[in-house]
Scaffold this motif. Structure first.
Motif, PDB file in Angstrom:
ATOM      1  N   ILE A 145      39.949 -77.892   8.039  1.00  0.00           N
ATOM      2  CA  ILE A 145      40.912 -77.025   8.737  1.00  0.00           C
ATOM      3  C   ILE A 145      42.311 -77.604   8.622  1.00  0.00           C
ATOM      4  O   ILE A 145      43.280 -76.880   8.373  1.00  0.00           O
ATOM      5  CB  ILE A 145      40.497 -76.839  10.219  1.00  0.00           C
ATOM      6  CG1 ILE A 145      39.251 -75.966  10.294  1.00  0.00           C
ATOM      7  CG2 ILE A 145      41.633 -76.239  11.039  1.00  0.00           C
ATOM      8  CD1 ILE A 145      38.627 -75.884  11.671  1.00  0.00           C
ATOM      9  N   GLU A 146      42.420 -78.918   8.772  1.00  0.00           N
ATOM     10  CA  GLU A 146      43.720 -79.580   8.639  1.00  0.00           C
ATOM     11  C   GLU A 146      44.280 -79.379   7.233  1.00  0.00           C
ATOM     12  O   GLU A 146      45.455 -79.074   7.056  1.00  0.00           O
ATOM     13  CB  GLU A 146      43.565 -81.072   8.958  1.00  0.00           C
ATOM     14  CG  GLU A 146      44.876 -81.811   9.043  1.00  0.00           C
ATOM     15  CD  GLU A 146      44.672 -83.269   9.425  1.00  0.00           C
ATOM     16  OE1 GLU A 146      45.322 -84.121   8.800  1.00  0.00           O
ATOM     17  OE2 GLU A 146      43.876 -83.542  10.334  1.00  0.00           O
ATOM     18  N   LYS A 147      43.431 -79.523   6.226  1.00  0.00           N
ATOM     19  CA  LYS A 147      43.844 -79.330   4.843  1.00  0.00           C
ATOM     20  C   LYS A 147      44.300 -77.887   4.612  1.00  0.00           C
ATOM     21  O   LYS A 147      45.306 -77.634   3.952  1.00  0.00           O
ATOM     22  CB  LYS A 147      42.680 -79.658   3.910  1.00  0.00           C
ATOM     23  CG  LYS A 147      43.023 -80.489   2.734  1.00  0.00           C
ATOM     24  CD  LYS A 147      41.797 -80.800   1.924  1.00  0.00           C
ATOM     25  CE  LYS A 147      41.994 -82.100   1.222  1.00  0.00           C
ATOM     26  NZ  LYS A 147      40.873 -82.456   0.373  1.00  0.00           N
ATOM     27  N   LYS A 148      43.541 -76.938   5.159  1.00  0.00           N
ATOM     28  CA  LYS A 148      43.890 -75.523   5.026  1.00  0.00           C
ATOM     29  C   LYS A 148      45.268 -75.255   5.623  1.00  0.00           C
ATOM     30  O   LYS A 148      46.103 -74.576   5.020  1.00  0.00           O
ATOM     31  CB  LYS A 148      42.841 -74.659   5.732  1.00  0.00           C
ATOM     32  CG  LYS A 148      43.131 -73.160   5.659  1.00  0.00           C
ATOM     33  CD  LYS A 148      42.202 -72.379   6.542  1.00  0.00           C
ATOM     34  CE  LYS A 148      42.844 -72.284   7.893  1.00  0.00           C
ATOM     35  NZ  LYS A 148      42.252 -71.418   8.842  1.00  0.00           N
ATOM     36  N   ASN A 149      45.528 -75.814   6.791  1.00  0.00           N
ATOM     37  CA  ASN A 149      46.819 -75.627   7.440  1.00  0.00           C
ATOM     38  C   ASN A 149      47.948 -76.249   6.630  1.00  0.00           C
ATOM     39  O   ASN A 149      49.046 -75.694   6.555  1.00  0.00           O
ATOM     40  CB  ASN A 149      46.797 -76.187   8.866  1.00  0.00           C
ATOM     41  CG  ASN A 149      45.910 -75.366   9.786  1.00  0.00           C
ATOM     42  OD1 ASN A 149      45.677 -74.184   9.541  1.00  0.00           O
ATOM     43  ND2 ASN A 149      45.405 -75.994  10.830  1.00  0.00           N
ATOM     44  N   GLU A 150      47.679 -77.405   6.013  1.00  0.00           N
ATOM     45  CA  GLU A 150      48.683 -78.034   5.146  1.00  0.00           C
ATOM     46  C   GLU A 150      49.009 -77.120   3.958  1.00  0.00           C
ATOM     47  O   GLU A 150      50.168 -76.947   3.599  1.00  0.00           O
ATOM     48  CB  GLU A 150      48.175 -79.388   4.637  1.00  0.00           C
ATOM     49  CG  GLU A 150      48.144 -80.469   5.679  1.00  0.00           C
ATOM     50  CD  GLU A 150      47.497 -81.749   5.159  1.00  0.00           C
ATOM     51  OE1 GLU A 150      47.249 -81.877   3.935  1.00  0.00           O
ATOM     52  OE2 GLU A 150      47.217 -82.623   6.007  1.00  0.00           O
TER      53      GLU A 150
ATOM     54  N   LYS B 296      52.534 -75.338   2.901  1.00  0.00           N
ATOM     55  CA  LYS B 296      53.131 -75.484   1.574  1.00  0.00           C
ATOM     56  C   LYS B 296      53.426 -74.114   0.970  1.00  0.00           C
ATOM     57  O   LYS B 296      54.482 -73.895   0.369  1.00  0.00           O
ATOM     58  CB  LYS B 296      52.202 -76.267   0.641  1.00  0.00           C
ATOM     59  CG  LYS B 296      52.190 -77.746   0.899  1.00  0.00           C
ATOM     60  CD  LYS B 296      51.273 -78.448  -0.093  1.00  0.00           C
ATOM     61  CE  LYS B 296      51.214 -79.930   0.166  1.00  0.00           C
ATOM     62  NZ  LYS B 296      50.326 -80.617  -0.786  1.00  0.00           N
ATOM     63  N   ILE B 297      52.485 -73.190   1.108  1.00  0.00           N
ATOM     64  CA  ILE B 297      52.671 -71.841   0.569  1.00  0.00           C
ATOM     65  C   ILE B 297      53.845 -71.160   1.259  1.00  0.00           C
ATOM     66  O   ILE B 297      54.681 -70.510   0.613  1.00  0.00           O
ATOM     67  CB  ILE B 297      51.373 -71.008   0.716  1.00  0.00           C
ATOM     68  CG1 ILE B 297      50.295 -71.564  -0.217  1.00  0.00           C
ATOM     69  CG2 ILE B 297      51.617 -69.534   0.445  1.00  0.00           C
ATOM     70  CD1 ILE B 297      48.910 -70.996   0.019  1.00  0.00           C
ATOM     71  N   LYS B 298      53.928 -71.320   2.559  1.00  0.00           N
ATOM     72  CA  LYS B 298      55.022 -70.728   3.318  1.00  0.00           C
ATOM     73  C   LYS B 298      56.365 -71.287   2.854  1.00  0.00           C
ATOM     74  O   LYS B 298      57.334 -70.544   2.671  1.00  0.00           O
ATOM     75  CB  LYS B 298      54.813 -70.996   4.804  1.00  0.00           C
ATOM     76  CG  LYS B 298      55.592 -70.124   5.729  1.00  0.00           C
ATOM     77  CD  LYS B 298      55.166 -70.393   7.166  1.00  0.00           C
ATOM     78  CE  LYS B 298      55.714 -69.322   8.071  1.00  0.00           C
ATOM     79  NZ  LYS B 298      55.299 -69.521   9.452  1.00  0.00           N
TER      80      LYS B 298
ATOM     81  N   GLY C 152      61.340 -70.718  -0.214  1.00  0.00           N
ATOM     82  CA  GLY C 152      62.185 -71.216  -1.290  1.00  0.00           C
ATOM     83  C   GLY C 152      62.466 -70.145  -2.327  1.00  0.00           C
ATOM     84  O   GLY C 152      63.574 -70.001  -2.824  1.00  0.00           O
ATOM     85  N   ARG C 153      61.462 -69.344  -2.640  1.00  0.00           N
ATOM     86  CA  ARG C 153      61.619 -68.257  -3.613  1.00  0.00           C
ATOM     87  C   ARG C 153      62.546 -67.182  -3.052  1.00  0.00           C
ATOM     88  O   ARG C 153      63.365 -66.623  -3.782  1.00  0.00           O
ATOM     89  CB  ARG C 153      60.259 -67.657  -3.980  1.00  0.00           C
ATOM     90  CG  ARG C 153      59.455 -68.525  -4.885  1.00  0.00           C
ATOM     91  CD  ARG C 153      58.200 -67.802  -5.331  1.00  0.00           C
ATOM     92  NE  ARG C 153      57.257 -68.761  -5.882  1.00  0.00           N
ATOM     93  CZ  ARG C 153      55.964 -68.731  -5.744  1.00  0.00           C
ATOM     94  NH1 ARG C 153      55.412 -67.752  -5.043  1.00  0.00           N
ATOM     95  NH2 ARG C 153      55.194 -69.646  -6.279  1.00  0.00           N
ATOM     96  N   GLN C 154      62.357 -66.873  -1.773  1.00  0.00           N
ATOM     97  CA  GLN C 154      63.215 -65.846  -1.156  1.00  0.00           C
ATOM     98  C   GLN C 154      64.673 -66.269  -1.174  1.00  0.00           C
ATOM     99  O   GLN C 154      65.565 -65.458  -1.413  1.00  0.00           O
ATOM    100  CB  GLN C 154      62.757 -65.555   0.283  1.00  0.00           C
ATOM    101  CG  GLN C 154      61.463 -64.757   0.340  1.00  0.00           C
ATOM    102  CD  GLN C 154      60.953 -64.578   1.762  1.00  0.00           C
ATOM    103  OE1 GLN C 154      61.519 -65.134   2.697  1.00  0.00           O
ATOM    104  NE2 GLN C 154      59.895 -63.801   1.902  1.00  0.00           N
ATOM    105  N   GLU C 155      64.920 -67.549  -0.932  1.00  0.00           N
ATOM    106  CA  GLU C 155      66.284 -68.047  -0.948  1.00  0.00           C
ATOM    107  C   GLU C 155      66.867 -67.957  -2.362  1.00  0.00           C
ATOM    108  O   GLU C 155      68.029 -67.609  -2.546  1.00  0.00           O
ATOM    109  CB  GLU C 155      66.338 -69.499  -0.449  1.00  0.00           C
ATOM    110  CG  GLU C 155      66.133 -69.629   1.044  1.00  0.00           C
ATOM    111  CD  GLU C 155      66.092 -71.086   1.509  1.00  0.00           C
ATOM    112  OE1 GLU C 155      66.458 -71.979   0.721  1.00  0.00           O
ATOM    113  OE2 GLU C 155      65.680 -71.301   2.647  1.00  0.00           O
ATOM    114  N   LEU C 156      66.062 -68.273  -3.392  1.00  0.00           N
ATOM    115  CA  LEU C 156      66.532 -68.179  -4.777  1.00  0.00           C
ATOM    116  C   LEU C 156      66.813 -66.724  -5.157  1.00  0.00           C
ATOM    117  O   LEU C 156      67.777 -66.425  -5.852  1.00  0.00           O
ATOM    118  CB  LEU C 156      65.491 -68.779  -5.737  1.00  0.00           C
ATOM    119  CG  LEU C 156      65.360 -70.299  -5.753  1.00  0.00           C
ATOM    120  CD1 LEU C 156      64.207 -70.710  -6.648  1.00  0.00           C
ATOM    121  CD2 LEU C 156      66.644 -70.940  -6.240  1.00  0.00           C
TER     122      LEU C 156
END
Length: 153
Positions: free
Chosen positions: A130-135, A139-141, A146-150
């Motif tokens: 669960i901790e890994k999934k949240n990490e 990261k995806i978020k 980052g893509r939206q800003e670009l």
């Protein structure tokens, strides 16, 4: 002879060891050692027979427990099968310990303890996943942000 596989637990292992030590009037360190006296070898062979025939451990697993090679365990098992057929006292010891394990009043307690251990391991593993999934979600978020800003620039 046993037709059911029992779970090999520390508690059962300790019971088997103590029962063999009592029957042969030996300390476990002597049985596990390098002695080749008849009494010690019989006790060691009996222990191998129990682990193999009741708990279905592999030759390698038994060898690791006794600090012996798998070839030694194979030899012990061959001898064990012969001794059970020929020596009444040896067969009696084997069958009494087998019966003792199968009719143990604490049979279910051992099973419950083992299930609780496995549940704790699984619970710990689940928490890690669960901790890994949240990490990964984080990261995806961050990547999306980052893509939206670009794209907006």
């Amino acid at each position: 002879m046993n037709k059911y596989k029992l779970e090999f637990t520390k508690e059962r292992d300790e019971k088997i060891k103590s029962e063999i030590c009592i029957r042969y009037n030996l300390e476990w360190s002597i049985i596990q050692g390098k002695s080749r006296t008849r009494k010690v070898v019989d006790a060691r062979r009996l222990y191998c027979g129990i682990l193999r025939n009741i708990f279905y451990l592999t030759y390698y697993e038994i060898g690791d427990i006794l600090n012996k090679t798998h070839a030694t365990i194979i030899h012990n098992m061959t001898q064990h099968d012969i001794f059970v057929k020929i020596l009444k006292s040896y067969k009696k010891n084997y069958e009494e310990i087998e019966s003792f394990l199968m009719t143990d009043n604490n049979y279910y307690i051992h099973e419950v303890i083992e299930v609780e251990r496995k549940m704790n391991e699984l619970s710990k593993r689940l928490s890690e996943l669960i901790e890994k999934k949240n990490e990964y979600k984080l990261k995806i978020k961050k990547q999306k942000n980052g893509r939206q800003e670009l794209c907006s620039k």
